[in-house]
Design a protein around this motif. Structure first.
Motif, PDB file in Angstrom:
ATOM      1  N   ILE A   1      35.806  20.373  -2.202  1.00  0.00           N
ATOM      2  CA  ILE A   1      35.295  21.205  -1.103  1.00  0.00           C
ATOM      3  C   ILE A   1      35.083  22.631  -1.600  1.00  0.00           C
ATOM      4  CG2 ILE A   1      35.852  22.229   1.143  1.00  0.00           C
ATOM      5  CD1 ILE A   1      37.466  19.662   1.752  1.00  0.00           C
ATOM      6  N   ASP A   2      36.079  23.137  -2.315  1.00  0.00           N
ATOM      7  CA  ASP A   2      36.003  24.519  -2.766  1.00  0.00           C
ATOM      8  C   ASP A   2      34.850  24.735  -3.739  1.00  0.00           C
ATOM      9  OD1 ASP A   2      37.435  27.028  -2.314  1.00  0.00           O
ATOM     10  OD2 ASP A   2      37.757  27.015  -4.479  1.00  0.00           O
ATOM     11  N   LYS A   3      34.586  23.748  -4.596  1.00  0.00           N
ATOM     12  CA  LYS A   3      33.460  23.879  -5.531  1.00  0.00           C
ATOM     13  C   LYS A   3      32.135  23.954  -4.778  1.00  0.00           C
ATOM     14  CE  LYS A   3      30.767  21.536  -9.067  1.00  0.00           C
ATOM     15  NZ  LYS A   3      30.212  22.846  -9.519  1.00  0.00           N
ATOM     16  N   VAL A   4      31.955  23.065  -3.798  1.00  0.00           N
ATOM     17  CA  VAL A   4      30.702  23.076  -3.032  1.00  0.00           C
ATOM     18  C   VAL A   4      30.539  24.411  -2.304  1.00  0.00           C
ATOM     19  CG1 VAL A   4      29.458  22.015  -1.119  1.00  0.00           C
ATOM     20  CG2 VAL A   4      30.618  20.568  -2.798  1.00  0.00           C
ATOM     21  N   MET A   5      31.627  24.898  -1.703  1.00  0.00           N
ATOM     22  CA  MET A   5      31.563  26.173  -0.998  1.00  0.00           C
ATOM     23  C   MET A   5      31.292  27.326  -1.965  1.00  0.00           C
ATOM     24  SD  MET A   5      32.002  25.721   2.290  1.00  0.00           S
ATOM     25  CE  MET A   5      32.601  24.487   3.456  1.00  0.00           C
ATOM     26  N   ALA A   6      31.920  27.277  -3.137  1.00  0.00           N
ATOM     27  CA  ALA A   6      31.699  28.328  -4.129  1.00  0.00           C
ATOM     28  C   ALA A   6      30.261  28.328  -4.624  1.00  0.00           C
ATOM     29  CB  ALA A   6      32.655  28.150  -5.302  1.00  0.00           C
ATOM     30  N   ASP A   7      29.667  27.140  -4.724  1.00  0.00           N
ATOM     31  CA  ASP A   7      28.268  27.029  -5.153  1.00  0.00           C
ATOM     32  C   ASP A   7      27.294  27.494  -4.073  1.00  0.00           C
ATOM     33  OD1 ASP A   7      29.102  26.000  -7.560  1.00  0.00           O
ATOM     34  OD2 ASP A   7      28.707  23.902  -7.051  1.00  0.00           O
ATOM     35  N   ASN A   8      27.808  27.682  -2.851  1.00  0.00           N
ATOM     36  CA  ASN A   8      26.966  28.088  -1.716  1.00  0.00           C
ATOM     37  C   ASN A   8      27.612  29.265  -0.997  1.00  0.00           C
ATOM     38  OD1 ASN A   8      24.784  25.735  -1.329  1.00  0.00           O
ATOM     39  ND2 ASN A   8      26.716  24.824  -1.973  1.00  0.00           N
ATOM     40  N   PRO A   9      27.630  30.444  -1.611  1.00  0.00           N
ATOM     41  CA  PRO A   9      28.260  31.601  -0.969  1.00  0.00           C
ATOM     42  C   PRO A   9      27.498  32.034   0.272  1.00  0.00           C
ATOM     43  CG  PRO A   9      27.015  32.275  -2.904  1.00  0.00           C
ATOM     44  CD  PRO A   9      27.011  30.772  -2.908  1.00  0.00           C
ATOM     45  N   PRO A  10      28.143  32.778   1.166  1.00  0.00           N
ATOM     46  CA  PRO A  10      27.464  33.247   2.381  1.00  0.00           C
ATOM     47  C   PRO A  10      26.192  34.020   2.063  1.00  0.00           C
ATOM     48  CG  PRO A  10      29.828  33.586   2.562  1.00  0.00           C
ATOM     49  CD  PRO A  10      29.582  33.153   1.148  1.00  0.00           C
ATOM     50  N   PRO A  11      25.244  34.019   2.991  1.00  0.00           N
ATOM     51  CA  PRO A  11      23.957  34.694   2.759  1.00  0.00           C
ATOM     52  C   PRO A  11      24.117  36.201   2.567  1.00  0.00           C
ATOM     53  CG  PRO A  11      23.869  33.249   4.684  1.00  0.00           C
ATOM     54  CD  PRO A  11      25.311  33.361   4.300  1.00  0.00           C
ATOM     55  N   ALA A  12      23.093  36.804   1.963  1.00  0.00           N
ATOM     56  CA  ALA A  12      23.105  38.255   1.716  1.00  0.00           C
ATOM     57  C   ALA A  12      22.597  38.995   2.938  1.00  0.00           C
ATOM     58  CB  ALA A  12      22.259  38.574   0.487  1.00  0.00           C
TER      59      ALA A  12
END
Length: 294
Positions: free
Chosen positions: A130-141
């Motif tokens: 889960i953490d890897k997927v979330m890290a690969d998709n950081p919040p928008p700018a």
């Protein structure tokens, strides 16, 4: 000068280990077996095993005997990042139900028990995934000051929806009642709360609103996981399955008790899919937040 017998025998055994005849963990001939096979004295047989141990080719195991060392002939093992990336790829291809420690170890080319060098158990593995997927998709700018709270929440909800589309197992793995402490997932929540901060909501309301949006995305995405599993089990896409049900649906609607549903099914412009459900629900949620915010 003739080579000492123990060196010749040790070289022969080392060659058999290198060829794979004796795989890692396999018991090699004991001193008695060496005496019988090579016709040497006990002292020579003992020196053979000592030589192989000095070279790191074998190791003694209590209650078993002398076995080929576990790391002989093996390339350096993977690191945790490789283990987690392989787990994500396996779940992407086969679903979370297809991810077992044995299956993962096989794809990595390591013994099953070696997985536990990197993770304590399956729950921790899933947390890292889960953490890897979330890290690969950081919040928008985006920022709430520049772009507004609604644009921020819309953007991160769509980002998460895209994540669930790419990783159908993710919706099954994420829980809002027993959340796994994945740091980058927490970053998503913090970012959503920040979008609502300073607009009249207390911390509890900010957190609840953030989780409500995330739960809408995840709850809708669970259907994608079920859809993927159903397609794998039946061999039919959703469109093919619905086509096969047309007769039954028509029979239910034929008696006129469900006129609105009948009109919707018959309409040429009727639209129904999970993307529509996600978008409609998201907009109505945000509409509901608006009166609460300054």
């Amino acid at each position: 000068m003739e080579e000492p017998p123990y060196r010749r025998i040790a070289a022969d055994l080392a060659g058999r280990i290198a060829s794979g005849e004796f795989a890692p963990g396999t018991r090699i001939p004991s001193t008695r077996q060496l005496i019988a096979e090579y016709g040497v004295a006990m002292a020579t047989a003992t020196k053979v095993l000592a030589t192989l141990r000095e070279r790191g080719l074998v190791e003694p195991v209590r209650g078993v005997g002398t076995v080929v060392a576990a790391d002989v002939g093996r390339a350096p093992g993977p690191d945790r990042a490789q283990v987690v990336a392989t787990a994500v790829a396996t779940a992407d291809a086969e679903g979370l139900h297809g991810l077992s420690m044995r299956r993962l170890a096989g794809r990595l080319g390591i013994p099953t028990m070696a997985i536990y060098r990197y993770v304590a158990d399956r729950d921790e593995l899933v947390m890292f995934m889960i953490d890897k997927v979330m890290a690969d998709n950081p919040p928008p700018a985006l920022t709430p000051e520049r772009d507004g709270w609604r644009a921020c929440l819309e953007a991160i909800a769509r980002l998460q929806w895209a994540m669930y589309r790419r990783h159908t197992w993710l919706a099954e793995a994420v829980s809002f009642t027993r959340p796994l402490p994945a740091p980058h997932a927490m970053v998503h929540t913090e970012w959503m709360m920040r979008a609502l901060d300073g607009r009249g909501l207390d911390l509890n309301a900010q957190f609840t609103a953030a989780v409500t949006v995330a739960n809408h995305v995840r709850g809708t995405a669970v259907n994608r996981a079920e859809e993927a599993q159903a397609e794998q089990d039946s061999g039919l896409t959703d469109a093919q399955w619905l086509e096969a049900q047309e007769g039954r649906i028509g029979a239910v609607l034929a008696d006129g008790r469900l006129p609105l549903l009948a009109r919707f099914v018959a309409a040429d412009d009727g639209v129904w899919n999970l993307d529509t459900l996600f978008e409609f629900g998201l907009q109505r949620l945000l509409d509901g937040f608006a009166p609460l915010l300054r």
